[in-house]
Design a protein around this motif. Structure first.
Motif, PDB file in Angstrom:
ATOM      1  N   GLU A   1      -5.201  -5.413  14.722  1.00  0.00           N
ATOM      2  CA  GLU A   1      -5.936  -6.117  13.508  1.00  0.00           C
ATOM      3  C   GLU A   1      -6.143  -7.544  13.917  1.00  0.00           C
ATOM      4  O   GLU A   1      -6.440  -8.373  12.998  1.00  0.00           O
ATOM      5  CB  GLU A   1      -5.026  -5.765  12.454  1.00  0.00           C
ATOM      6  CG  GLU A   1      -3.746  -6.394  12.229  1.00  0.00           C
ATOM      7  CD  GLU A   1      -2.833  -6.144  11.010  1.00  0.00           C
ATOM      8  OE1 GLU A   1      -2.087  -6.756  10.718  1.00  0.00           O
ATOM      9  OE2 GLU A   1      -2.997  -4.850  10.623  1.00  0.00           O
TER      10      GLU A   1
ATOM     11  N   PRO B   1       6.552  -6.996   9.354  1.00  0.00           N
ATOM     12  CA  PRO B   1       5.102  -6.583   9.387  1.00  0.00           C
ATOM     13  C   PRO B   1       5.119  -5.605   8.411  1.00  0.00           C
ATOM     14  O   PRO B   1       5.780  -4.788   8.124  1.00  0.00           O
ATOM     15  CB  PRO B   1       5.129  -6.025  10.835  1.00  0.00           C
ATOM     16  CG  PRO B   1       6.353  -6.691  11.553  1.00  0.00           C
ATOM     17  CD  PRO B   1       7.524  -6.877  10.601  1.00  0.00           C
ATOM     18  N   LYS B   2       3.708  -5.448   7.869  1.00  0.00           N
ATOM     19  CA  LYS B   2       3.453  -4.673   6.773  1.00  0.00           C
ATOM     20  C   LYS B   2       3.617  -3.135   6.938  1.00  0.00           C
ATOM     21  O   LYS B   2       3.983  -2.249   6.358  1.00  0.00           O
ATOM     22  CB  LYS B   2       2.015  -4.688   6.403  1.00  0.00           C
ATOM     23  CG  LYS B   2       1.440  -3.920   4.977  1.00  0.00           C
ATOM     24  CD  LYS B   2       0.228  -4.638   4.721  1.00  0.00           C
ATOM     25  CE  LYS B   2      -0.590  -3.806   3.449  1.00  0.00           C
ATOM     26  NZ  LYS B   2       0.272  -2.721   2.993  1.00  0.00           N
ATOM     27  N   ILE B   3       3.373  -2.869   8.427  1.00  0.00           N
ATOM     28  CA  ILE B   3       3.692  -1.539   8.850  1.00  0.00           C
ATOM     29  C   ILE B   3       4.907  -0.999   8.671  1.00  0.00           C
ATOM     30  O   ILE B   3       5.284  -0.004   8.463  1.00  0.00           O
ATOM     31  CB  ILE B   3       2.814  -1.434  10.372  1.00  0.00           C
ATOM     32  CG1 ILE B   3       3.152   0.152  10.647  1.00  0.00           C
ATOM     33  CG2 ILE B   3       3.923  -2.148  11.286  1.00  0.00           C
ATOM     34  CD1 ILE B   3       2.370   0.500  12.175  1.00  0.00           C
TER      35      ILE B   3
ATOM     36  N   SER C   1      12.262  -4.007   0.605  1.00  0.00           N
ATOM     37  CA  SER C   1      12.119  -4.883   1.863  1.00  0.00           C
ATOM     38  C   SER C   1      13.365  -5.334   2.330  1.00  0.00           C
ATOM     39  O   SER C   1      13.634  -5.491   3.613  1.00  0.00           O
ATOM     40  CB  SER C   1      11.057  -6.084   1.642  1.00  0.00           C
ATOM     41  OG  SER C   1       9.913  -5.365   1.332  1.00  0.00           O
TER      42      SER C   1
ATOM     43  N   SER D   1       8.795 -16.510   9.551  1.00  0.00           N
ATOM     44  CA  SER D   1       7.489 -17.077   9.405  1.00  0.00           C
ATOM     45  C   SER D   1       7.676 -18.720  10.031  1.00  0.00           C
ATOM     46  O   SER D   1       6.638 -19.321  10.271  1.00  0.00           O
ATOM     47  CB  SER D   1       7.126 -17.501   7.828  1.00  0.00           C
ATOM     48  OG  SER D   1       8.326 -17.963   7.136  1.00  0.00           O
TER      49      SER D   1
ATOM     50  N   THR E   1       7.284  -2.006   6.499  1.00  0.00           N
ATOM     51  CA  THR E   1       7.733  -2.098   4.965  1.00  0.00           C
ATOM     52  C   THR E   1       6.821  -0.991   4.461  1.00  0.00           C
ATOM     53  O   THR E   1       7.473  -0.033   3.476  1.00  0.00           O
ATOM     54  CB  THR E   1       7.159  -3.315   4.074  1.00  0.00           C
ATOM     55  OG1 THR E   1       5.713  -3.821   4.458  1.00  0.00           O
ATOM     56  CG2 THR E   1       8.064  -4.389   4.606  1.00  0.00           C
ATOM     57  N   ASP E   2       5.455  -0.770   4.889  1.00  0.00           N
ATOM     58  CA  ASP E   2       5.012   0.521   4.302  1.00  0.00           C
ATOM     59  C   ASP E   2       5.458   1.871   4.706  1.00  0.00           C
ATOM     60  O   ASP E   2       5.411   2.903   4.139  1.00  0.00           O
ATOM     61  CB  ASP E   2       3.456   0.723   4.963  1.00  0.00           C
ATOM     62  CG  ASP E   2       2.524  -0.436   4.068  1.00  0.00           C
ATOM     63  OD1 ASP E   2       3.005  -1.057   3.144  1.00  0.00           O
ATOM     64  OD2 ASP E   2       1.599  -0.844   4.698  1.00  0.00           O
TER      65      ASP E   2
ATOM     66  N   ASN F   1       9.918 -10.904   3.707  1.00  0.00           N
ATOM     67  CA  ASN F   1       8.659 -11.380   3.777  1.00  0.00           C
ATOM     68  C   ASN F   1       8.139 -11.145   4.845  1.00  0.00           C
ATOM     69  O   ASN F   1       6.678 -11.187   5.128  1.00  0.00           O
ATOM     70  CB  ASN F   1       8.486 -12.406   2.835  1.00  0.00           C
ATOM     71  CG  ASN F   1       8.823 -12.278   1.250  1.00  0.00           C
ATOM     72  OD1 ASN F   1       8.873 -11.191   0.659  1.00  0.00           O
ATOM     73  ND2 ASN F   1       9.515 -13.439   0.487  1.00  0.00           N
ATOM     74  N   ASP F   2       8.850 -11.628   5.770  1.00  0.00           N
ATOM     75  CA  ASP F   2       8.275 -11.845   7.207  1.00  0.00           C
ATOM     76  C   ASP F   2       8.146 -10.349   8.082  1.00  0.00           C
ATOM     77  O   ASP F   2       7.620 -10.358   9.083  1.00  0.00           O
ATOM     78  CB  ASP F   2       9.311 -12.602   8.150  1.00  0.00           C
ATOM     79  CG  ASP F   2       9.523 -14.113   7.304  1.00  0.00           C
ATOM     80  OD1 ASP F   2       8.554 -14.447   6.763  1.00  0.00           O
ATOM     81  OD2 ASP F   2      10.820 -14.358   7.457  1.00  0.00           O
TER      82      ASP F   2
END
Length: 122
Positions: free
Chosen positions: A93, A35-37, A47, A103, A39-40, A32-33
Motif C-alpha cells: 500500500e 499497523p491497521k492490519i 488496541s 510514531s 488491530t483489524d 495508535n502506532d
C-alpha cells in the motif's frame, strides 16, 4: 572441532532486535502506532490489549531464547515471519512508516522487511 559462531550470532542478533522492539513499545509505544492490519485482525478487541499482548509475546520469546536457545530459535523464527507477514501489505500500500517503533521514529516498511528478512535468513 570448534562449533561455528554464526548460529549463536544470528540467534543473539535476532533476540536483541526483538528485545529492542518490545522495550520501545513498552516505554514509548502507543496503540495508535500499531499497523491497521494488526488491530483489524486482533481477537482481543482493544488496541491497548493488542499492544500489551504483542509486548508480552515478544518478551516471552526473548526469555525463551535466553533460557532454552534450542527451542527459542523456533519461536524467534515465528516472530520474524509474523513481522514479515504484517509488513508485506504495508509495502504493497506504500505506507510511509511501519509503526514498529511508534510514531516518533519513522521506518519505511521496505527497510524493516530487509532487516527482519535478513535476520530470518541468518
Amino acid at each position: 572441532m570448534q562449533k561455528p559462531a554464526l548460529p549463536g550470532f544470528a540467534l543473539s542478533a535476532g533476540m536483541l532486535w526483538l528485545l529492542v522492539g518490545a522495550l520501545y513499545k513498552l516505554f514509548e509505544g502507543s496503540p495508535n502506532d500499531l499497523p491497521k492490519i494488526v488491530t483489524d485482525m486482533s481477537p482481543l478487541g482493544s488496541s491497548w490489549e493488542t499492544m500489551r499482548a504483542a509486548i508480552i509475546i515478544e518478551l516471552a520469546v526473548v526469555g525463551l531464547v535466553l533460557a532454552k536457545p534450542r527451542l527459542g530459535w523456533v519461536f524467534l523464527v515465528g516472530a520474524l515471519g509474523t513481522f514479515l507477514a504484517i509488513l508485506y501489505p504495508l509495502v504493497q500500500e506504500g505506507a510511509a512508516s511501519c509503526g514498529c517503533f511508534g510514531s516518533s521514529i519513522t521506518v519505511k516498511p521496505e527497510k524493516m522487511m530487509a532487516i527482519d528478512g535478513g535476520l530470518l535468513v541468518l
